[in-house]
Design a protein around this motif. Structure first.
Motif, PDB file in Angstrom:
ATOM      1  N   VAL A 107       0.830  -1.204   0.000  1.00  0.00           N
ATOM      2  CA  VAL A 107       0.000   0.000   0.000  1.00  0.00           C
ATOM      3  C   VAL A 107       0.867   1.259   0.000  1.00  0.00           C
ATOM      4  O   VAL A 107       0.590   2.224  -0.721  1.00  0.00           O
ATOM      5  CB  VAL A 107      -0.954  -0.009   1.214  1.00  0.00           C
ATOM      6  N   SER A 108       1.948   1.260   0.800  1.00  0.00           N
ATOM      7  CA  SER A 108       2.796   2.452   0.913  1.00  0.00           C
ATOM      8  C   SER A 108       3.494   2.775  -0.404  1.00  0.00           C
ATOM      9  O   SER A 108       3.583   3.943  -0.800  1.00  0.00           O
ATOM     10  CB  SER A 108       3.846   2.262   2.016  1.00  0.00           C
ATOM     11  N   THR A 109       3.996   1.743  -1.085  1.00  0.00           N
ATOM     12  CA  THR A 109       4.756   1.989  -2.317  1.00  0.00           C
ATOM     13  C   THR A 109       3.833   2.287  -3.500  1.00  0.00           C
ATOM     14  O   THR A 109       3.986   3.312  -4.168  1.00  0.00           O
ATOM     15  CB  THR A 109       5.657   0.791  -2.645  1.00  0.00           C
ATOM     16  N   LEU A 110       2.866   1.397  -3.735  1.00  0.00           N
ATOM     17  CA  LEU A 110       2.025   1.561  -4.923  1.00  0.00           C
ATOM     18  C   LEU A 110       1.057   2.733  -4.766  1.00  0.00           C
ATOM     19  O   LEU A 110       1.049   3.664  -5.593  1.00  0.00           O
ATOM     20  CB  LEU A 110       1.236   0.274  -5.195  1.00  0.00           C
ATOM     21  N   ILE A 111       0.249   2.708  -3.691  1.00  0.00           N
ATOM     22  CA  ILE A 111      -0.733   3.778  -3.504  1.00  0.00           C
ATOM     23  C   ILE A 111      -0.031   5.088  -3.162  1.00  0.00           C
ATOM     24  O   ILE A 111      -0.471   6.169  -3.595  1.00  0.00           O
ATOM     25  CB  ILE A 111      -1.737   3.408  -2.392  1.00  0.00           C
ATOM     26  N   GLY A 112       1.070   5.008  -2.404  1.00  0.00           N
ATOM     27  CA  GLY A 112       1.827   6.221  -2.092  1.00  0.00           C
ATOM     28  C   GLY A 112       2.357   6.896  -3.346  1.00  0.00           C
ATOM     29  O   GLY A 112       2.339   8.121  -3.462  1.00  0.00           O
ATOM     30  N   ALA A 113       2.821   6.085  -4.309  1.00  0.00           N
ATOM     31  CA  ALA A 113       3.325   6.645  -5.572  1.00  0.00           C
ATOM     32  C   ALA A 113       2.205   7.313  -6.355  1.00  0.00           C
ATOM     33  O   ALA A 113       2.375   8.410  -6.912  1.00  0.00           O
ATOM     34  CB  ALA A 113       3.972   5.540  -6.405  1.00  0.00           C
ATOM     35  N   VAL A 114       1.030   6.668  -6.396  1.00  0.00           N
ATOM     36  CA  VAL A 114      -0.116   7.258  -7.103  1.00  0.00           C
ATOM     37  C   VAL A 114      -0.538   8.562  -6.431  1.00  0.00           C
ATOM     38  O   VAL A 114      -0.809   9.570  -7.102  1.00  0.00           O
ATOM     39  CB  VAL A 114      -1.303   6.271  -7.134  1.00  0.00           C
ATOM     40  N   ALA A 115      -0.583   8.565  -5.084  1.00  0.00           N
ATOM     41  CA  ALA A 115      -0.971   9.770  -4.351  1.00  0.00           C
ATOM     42  C   ALA A 115      -0.002  10.914  -4.616  1.00  0.00           C
ATOM     43  O   ALA A 115      -0.409  12.059  -4.817  1.00  0.00           O
ATOM     44  CB  ALA A 115      -1.043   9.469  -2.853  1.00  0.00           C
ATOM     45  N   ALA A 116       1.292  10.594  -4.625  1.00  0.00           N
ATOM     46  CA  ALA A 116       2.289  11.626  -4.918  1.00  0.00           C
ATOM     47  C   ALA A 116       2.136  12.138  -6.344  1.00  0.00           C
ATOM     48  O   ALA A 116       2.255  13.343  -6.618  1.00  0.00           O
ATOM     49  CB  ALA A 116       3.702  11.075  -4.696  1.00  0.00           C
ATOM     50  N   GLY A 117       1.837  11.222  -7.266  1.00  0.00           N
ATOM     51  CA  GLY A 117       1.651  11.613  -8.661  1.00  0.00           C
ATOM     52  C   GLY A 117       0.444  12.496  -8.881  1.00  0.00           C
ATOM     53  O   GLY A 117       0.403  13.293  -9.820  1.00  0.00           O
TER      54      GLY A 117
END
Length: 560
Positions: free
Chosen positions: A394-404
């Motif tokens: 969740v931290s890597t995949l969703i975190g990357a989308v949220a940052a994007g």
């Protein structure tokens, strides 16, 4: 060392700690009532904490003393009944200090988050008309069950409202977070109990959850969906660990509810399922749990895809374009470019606050990952293995989308959703550090980390409250528009109303025969305009060339 110190603490010292804690709570309550009676300004970036230093000092002192008090109870107290009652009292004081007292003090404000008002209109639409309509509002397509529940809830506890101005809608939205807490506590209690925490340790974990929480639990779909996510994880861990297959059908019902309540949490859930499948593939588990996880993933993913294809009108295209835009951002700007843009704000003081929040969130996420991995290594409990992969996924995949997507309003959802898992890891680490085999320096570093989180948490929680809260006068202006313009169900204004700041943001001019909304207080413009003086100059110019048809202390309606 630490354990030996705790064992020598007398009841007298514990009583002194409790009295000091309660005194800090009273000082905080009185400070709020004295200094938080007016409007917030640009300088009040930490909400009530910016009003007066006494508010910040007293709430931090109360939180630290409450934490120590619960820690002593979980480690020392032999009287089960006494520790249970005292723990409940501390949790109640904690919830009122952060979730209720500030809203009572903010008497000029109807809601504590700017999205809540729009959601209230949607909830009122379903309550008054008996249905949702995606053609009127795309939110009915994105999260329909959230507004259906609003209608059911209001009709059950209040009856059928007579109009959009019925007080039940305003009351429900302002105090929705109290309902959320009542929903959260039993689900969190069950989640924590299934994670091998003793009864008194559960209260310490609940304290960490409510203290470190980013969200105001405002009236929004994710507030419901978060609880379903945690309940799903509880059932998943039971099914994987203890082969409780009879819970699969209950889990499928919850999966279906998540799909209809919130698209974002649906993606979180899919990511969590994939993470658990990866954990099972890399572990020495038998094939049965892996097969069960694959069946559950298939059911959830297919159900969601069917919903996107055949039930929703707009969500699939929006979701696809969002994913493509995020991929493009990372390809063209790189990770450093995306992160720097995510924390950038035009006004430098607010950018510093955002950077502070980013550091806090990053430290919390990394600490949660590290301690969960460490707890798995120490205990060899497979629930920590599953939690490790869920947190990482969740931290890597969703975190990357949220940052994007720009960071604001998105990235905070990652630690918020994973906070129960972090709380379990933190309490588990406390239990391990009571063991004599660990060096004193490790205990001290861990305790210092907890103190950093607890002291910083109120500043993160209240940050931006000055521009995120909705004034009563703002809602009054909206009611004026609904009364004097053509509307759908008395709620949706059919006349085009533009923001008076739109010409400033687009470098254009005011359009003739157009109604403009000029909001003089802060609100979301904090994100867009760097210099407040430019805002004020633009507002003066707008009043010069347009006619004022309505005004109150914070909003003016202009016709050009």
């Amino acid at each position: 060392m630490l354990k030996k110190t705790i064992s020598h603490i007398s009841d007298k010292k514990t009583v002194i700690l409790a009295i000091t804690m309660f005194t800090a709570y009273i000082i905080y309550t009185l400070s709020l009532s004295i200094w938080c009676k007016g409007y917030y300004t640009y300088e009040d970036m930490f909400g009530p904490l910016s009003k007066n230093a006494m508010i910040a000092i007293s709430i931090n002192l109360f939180l630290l003393l409450s934490f120590l008090f619960l820690y002593f109870l979980s480690s020392k107290c032999d009287d089960y009944r006494k520790s249970f009652i005292l723990s409940i009292i501390v949790i109640v004081l904690l919830i009122t200090s952060l979730r209720i007292l500030p809203d009572v003090a903010d008497s000029y404000y109807d809601q504590n988050f700017y999205d809540a008002g729009g959601h209230m209109i949607r909830g009122a639409f379903v309550t008054l008309t008996g249905h949702s309509d995606p053609n009127i509002d795309s939110y009915f397509d994105l999260q329909p069950a959230f507004f259906w529940f609003t209608a059911i809830f209001i009709n059950i506890i209040y009856g059928t409202p007579s109009s959009p101005s019925d007080p039940v809608f305003g009351f429900f939205v302002k105090w929705f977070h109290v309902i959320a807490v009542l929903i959260y506590i039993p689900i969190l209690f069950e989640f924590l109990k299934r994670n091998s925490l003793r009864f008194r340790e559960i209260f310490l974990a609940l304290f960490l959850f409510f203290t470190l929480s980013f969200s105001r639990f405002h009236y929004a779909a994710q507030t419901y969906a978060n609880a379903l996510f945690w309940l799903s994880l509880t059932l998943l861990f039971d099914i994987m660990m203890y082969r409780e297959l009879k819970k699969i059908f209950m889990l499928m019902l919850i999966f279906t509810a998540v799909i209809f309540i919130h698209e974002g949490v649906t993606v979180f859930m899919i990511t969590a399922l994939i993470s658990i499948i990866i954990a099972l593939l890399l572990s020495k588990y038998t094939k049965k749990p892996l097969l069960t996880a694959l069946i559950l993933f298939t059911y959830f993913f297919v159900s969601w895809f069917i919903y996107l294809l055949y039930i929703s009108n707009f969500t699939l295209s929006t979701f696809t374009s969002t994913v493509i835009s995020v991929i493009k951002r990372f390809l063209f700007e790189g990770v450093s470019g995306v992160v720097s843009q995510g924390v950038y704000r035009p006004w430098r003081p607010w950018e510093n606050v955002v950077r502070f929040k980013a550091i806090y969130m990053g430290t919390l996420i990394l600490s949660g990952i590290f301690l969960t991995v460490w707890m798995y290594k120490v205990t060899r409990n497979n629930t920590y293995l599953f939690k490790t992969f869920v947190i990482l996924g969740v931290s890597t995949l969703i975190g990357a989308v949220a940052a994007g997507l720009g960071g604001a309003g998105y990235i905070e959802r990652v630690p918020e959703l994973l906070l129960p898992l972090y709380s379990v890891a933190f309490v588990g680490a406390f239990k391990q550090f009571n063991n004599q085999k660990y060096e004193d320096i490790l205990r001290k570093v861990f305790i210092a980390l907890m103190f950093f989180f607890i002291i910083s948490a109120p500043f993160v929680y209240f940050s931006g409250r000055n521009f995120q809260s909705v004034l009563t006068s703002v809602d009054s202006a909206g009611n004026f528009l609904r009364m004097h313009t053509q509307t759908i169900a008395g709620l949706y204004i059919t006349t085009m109303v533009r923001s008076a700041y739109a010409p400033l943001l687009t470098n254009s001019t005011f359009t003739p025969n157009t109604l403009y909304w000029l909001q003089i207080d802060i609100q979301t413009l904090y994100y867009l305009i760097g210099d407040p003086q430019i805002m004020y100059q633009h507002a003066d110019y707008a009043r010069m060339i347009c006619s004022v048809i309505y005004f109150n202390p914070s909003v003016q309606l202009l016709y050009c």
